[in-house]
Design an enzyme around this catalytic site. Structure first.
Site, mmCIF file in Angstrom:
data_model
loop_
_atom_site.group_PDB
_atom_site.id
_atom_site.type_symbol
_atom_site.label_atom_id
_atom_site.label_comp_id
_atom_site.label_asym_id
_atom_site.label_seq_id
_atom_site.Cartn_x
_atom_site.Cartn_y
_atom_site.Cartn_z
ATOM 1 N N ARG A 261 67.132 96.311 65.878
ATOM 2 C CA ARG A 261 66.322 96.825 66.979
ATOM 3 C C ARG A 261 65.132 97.603 66.431
ATOM 4 O O ARG A 261 65.285 98.441 65.536
ATOM 5 C CB ARG A 261 67.149 97.733 67.896
ATOM 6 C CG ARG A 261 68.339 97.005 68.518
ATOM 7 C CD ARG A 261 69.126 97.877 69.460
ATOM 8 N NE ARG A 261 70.325 97.179 69.924
ATOM 9 C CZ ARG A 261 71.234 97.698 70.743
ATOM 10 N NH1 ARG A 261 71.064 98.926 71.194
ATOM 11 N NH2 ARG A 261 72.286 96.999 71.105
ATOM 12 N N ARG A 276 70.444 106.284 65.120
ATOM 13 C CA ARG A 276 69.490 105.322 65.663
ATOM 14 C C ARG A 276 68.795 104.606 64.507
ATOM 15 O O ARG A 276 67.792 105.062 63.975
ATOM 16 C CB ARG A 276 68.465 106.043 66.554
ATOM 17 C CG ARG A 276 67.737 105.123 67.522
ATOM 18 C CD ARG A 276 66.753 105.918 68.372
ATOM 19 N NE ARG A 276 67.415 106.916 69.190
ATOM 20 C CZ ARG A 276 67.900 106.682 70.409
ATOM 21 N NH1 ARG A 276 67.799 105.482 70.937
ATOM 22 N NH2 ARG A 276 68.479 107.655 71.105
ATOM 23 N N GLU A 348 76.644 108.636 72.950
ATOM 24 C CA GLU A 348 77.087 107.288 73.306
ATOM 25 C C GLU A 348 77.540 106.497 72.084
ATOM 26 O O GLU A 348 76.881 106.483 71.050
ATOM 27 C CB GLU A 348 75.936 106.534 73.985
ATOM 28 C CG GLU A 348 76.285 105.093 74.349
ATOM 29 C CD GLU A 348 75.065 104.246 74.611
ATOM 30 O OE1 GLU A 348 75.168 103.021 74.467
ATOM 31 O OE2 GLU A 348 73.999 104.811 74.948
ATOM 32 N N SER A 351 78.802 101.019 75.479
ATOM 33 C CA SER A 351 78.478 100.778 76.891
ATOM 34 C C SER A 351 79.269 99.561 77.328
ATOM 35 O O SER A 351 79.190 98.507 76.686
ATOM 36 C CB SER A 351 76.983 100.523 77.086
ATOM 37 O OG SER A 351 76.247 101.711 76.968
ATOM 38 N N ARG A 389 78.001 104.508 64.383
ATOM 39 C CA ARG A 389 78.244 105.751 65.119
ATOM 40 C C ARG A 389 79.707 106.189 64.999
ATOM 41 O O ARG A 389 79.996 107.383 65.055
ATOM 42 C CB ARG A 389 77.840 105.574 66.581
ATOM 43 C CG ARG A 389 76.342 105.371 66.742
ATOM 44 C CD ARG A 389 75.865 105.482 68.169
ATOM 45 N NE ARG A 389 74.414 105.320 68.247
ATOM 46 C CZ ARG A 389 73.668 105.659 69.286
ATOM 47 N NH1 ARG A 389 74.235 106.200 70.355
ATOM 48 N NH2 ARG A 389 72.357 105.482 69.277
#
Length: 428
Positions: A261, A276, A348, A351, A389
């Site tokens: 990403r 990130r 987070e 999801s 994470r």
């Protein structure tokens, strides 16, 4: 994409749903206008074709009866030219309509709380005890660099910022987490393991909703290929343009992949550390279900992802996203957030979303009911989990005052029996 026939017949519902998302309905209204023009042109073309066919039959009859068909031939020629002109215009209008329809988001499920942004997300549950340290907990990048298992400097040298090199016990821990997650989901939760390509074509990105909306967030390659932002894209598109059997549903897949990403909109966010990154690993859960079962499958999907954190002994909470924070393609989403001691908050880590038939319509994934009719499946996916994470959460929640990190018991068989990471693994 939306069921356009339904959307056209229920404009008030669509407009209200878009407002709940924080969007004004101009795009939808524009689509309605383009669609009306499209249908009007189609009706005009159909009427002209019917007239042309009628005249063509009359020409044949004239010839058989010895009459002069020249006048009719001229009329047919004139109609054919008009049809050709309108068909060109119709194609342009249809292409405009299809392109704009791809920009219209999914509609929130009725159970999704109405809100403006993440501040209005609603907590559903918490699990685990937040660790109490007798010292000031360090951030994971300090822990990892102190142990010699995370190297940001060398990663920047060979790539750029927002990359990391994992050394020895760090690399082992990353690999252990991937294998552990895959084993739990395949052996305990009944998912079928898939190892997909990390590059997909444009149509696959359109199918799951990454394109055209999120073009700037993707890495684009040659030959109509794009690096995947998540395994959701290749795995969901495994069944694009297919008709599944009702008796085979639900299908449950789990896949490890690297994810890529650009983080185009995250300037200044999580600049340090692994939270990130431009490249990271993830284990993804994907489901194809009958529509009437999809929300129950969402609950079990959530439970399957949660269990990874429970087995690792990591405290977390679950929130349901409000309408204003809901992703573009999702009808309902739960976020699982793991406790990060150095930030003194939950972040987070997964999801879990139900897209209903939004992706299935874009990717043309249908199923044949036992009565012979066809319907669109519902698709779901969730991180099971984001590996980097999870590594961050382990380093921070299991850190010791002397700089060592305890390895959760569930991972020790995957770490060759290692119980603690100490600076002895430092890269010289």
């Amino acid at each position: 994409m939306l069921d356009w026939k339904w959307a056209r017949e229920h404009p008030e519902v669509v407009e209200e749903s878009l407002r709940k998302r924080g969007m004004e309905p101009e795009l939808f209204r524009e689509l309605v206008g383009i669609d009306e023009r499209r249908r009007s042109l189609q009706q005009e073309v159909d009427a002209l074709r019917a007239e042309r066919n009628r005249l063509s039959k009359q020409i044949g009859q004239y010839k058989r009866e010895g009459h002069d068909p020249s006048q009719l031939l001229a009329e047919v020629q004139e109609i054919s030219e008009k049809v050709k002109e309108l068909e060109t215009l119709l194609k342009e209008v249809e292409e405009e309509w299809k392109a704009k329809l791809l920009l219209l988001p999914n509609l929130p499920h009725e159970s999704v709380p109405v809100g403006r942004d993440e501040a209005d997300n609603q907590e559903v549950k918490r699990w685990g005890e937040i660790p109490a340290f007798t010292f000031q907990p360090r951030p994971h990048w300090e822990i990892g660099e102190g142990l010699g298992i995370i190297d940001f400097e060398r990663a920047a040298k060979i790539a750029s910022s927002r990359f990391a090199v994992l050394w020895k016990a760090g690399a082992m821990l990353e690999r252990a987490l991937i294998n552990f997650m895959l084993d739990v989901h395949t052996q305990k939760h009944g998912y079928t393991e898939v190892f997909p390509p990390f590059l997909v074509n444009t149509q696959a990105m359109i199918g799951t909703g990454q394109l055209p909306k999120f073009y700037e967030d993707l890495y684009h390659c040659q030959d109509d290929l794009h690096l995947i932002p998540t395994a959701e894209v290749p795995v969901t598109n495994l069944h694009s343009n297919e008709i599944l059997r009702e008796e085979d549903l639900p299908l449950r897949y789990v896949a490890y992949s690297a994810c890529f990403r650009r983080e185009a909109g995250s300037y200044g966010k999580d600049v340090r550390g692994l939270i990130r990154q431009h490249q990271f690993n993830k284990v993804e859960l994907v489901k194809f279900t009958r529509p009437e079962e999809s929300y129950q499958e969402l609950e079990t999907l959530l439970q399957d992802a949660e269990e990874i954190l429970r087995l690792l002994g990591l405290p977390y909470r679950v929130v349901v996203l409000c309408t204003g924070d809901l992703g573009f393609a999702a009808a309902k989403t739960y976020d699982i957030e793991v406790w990060i001691p150095s930030q003194n908050r939950y972040r987070e880590i997964s999801s879990c979303s139900n897209f209903e038939d939004f992706q299935a319509r874009r990717a043309n994934i249908r199923y044949r009911l036992k009565n012979g009719s066809l319907g669109y499946v519902h698709t779901l996916n969730g991180s099971g989990l984001a590996v980097g994470r999870t590594l961050v959460a382990i380093l921070e929640n299991y850190q010791q005052e002397d700089g060592a990190v305890i390895i959760p018991e569930a991972l020790r068989p995957y770490m060759h029996g290692m119980e603690v990471i100490t600076p002895q693994f430092e890269v010289k």
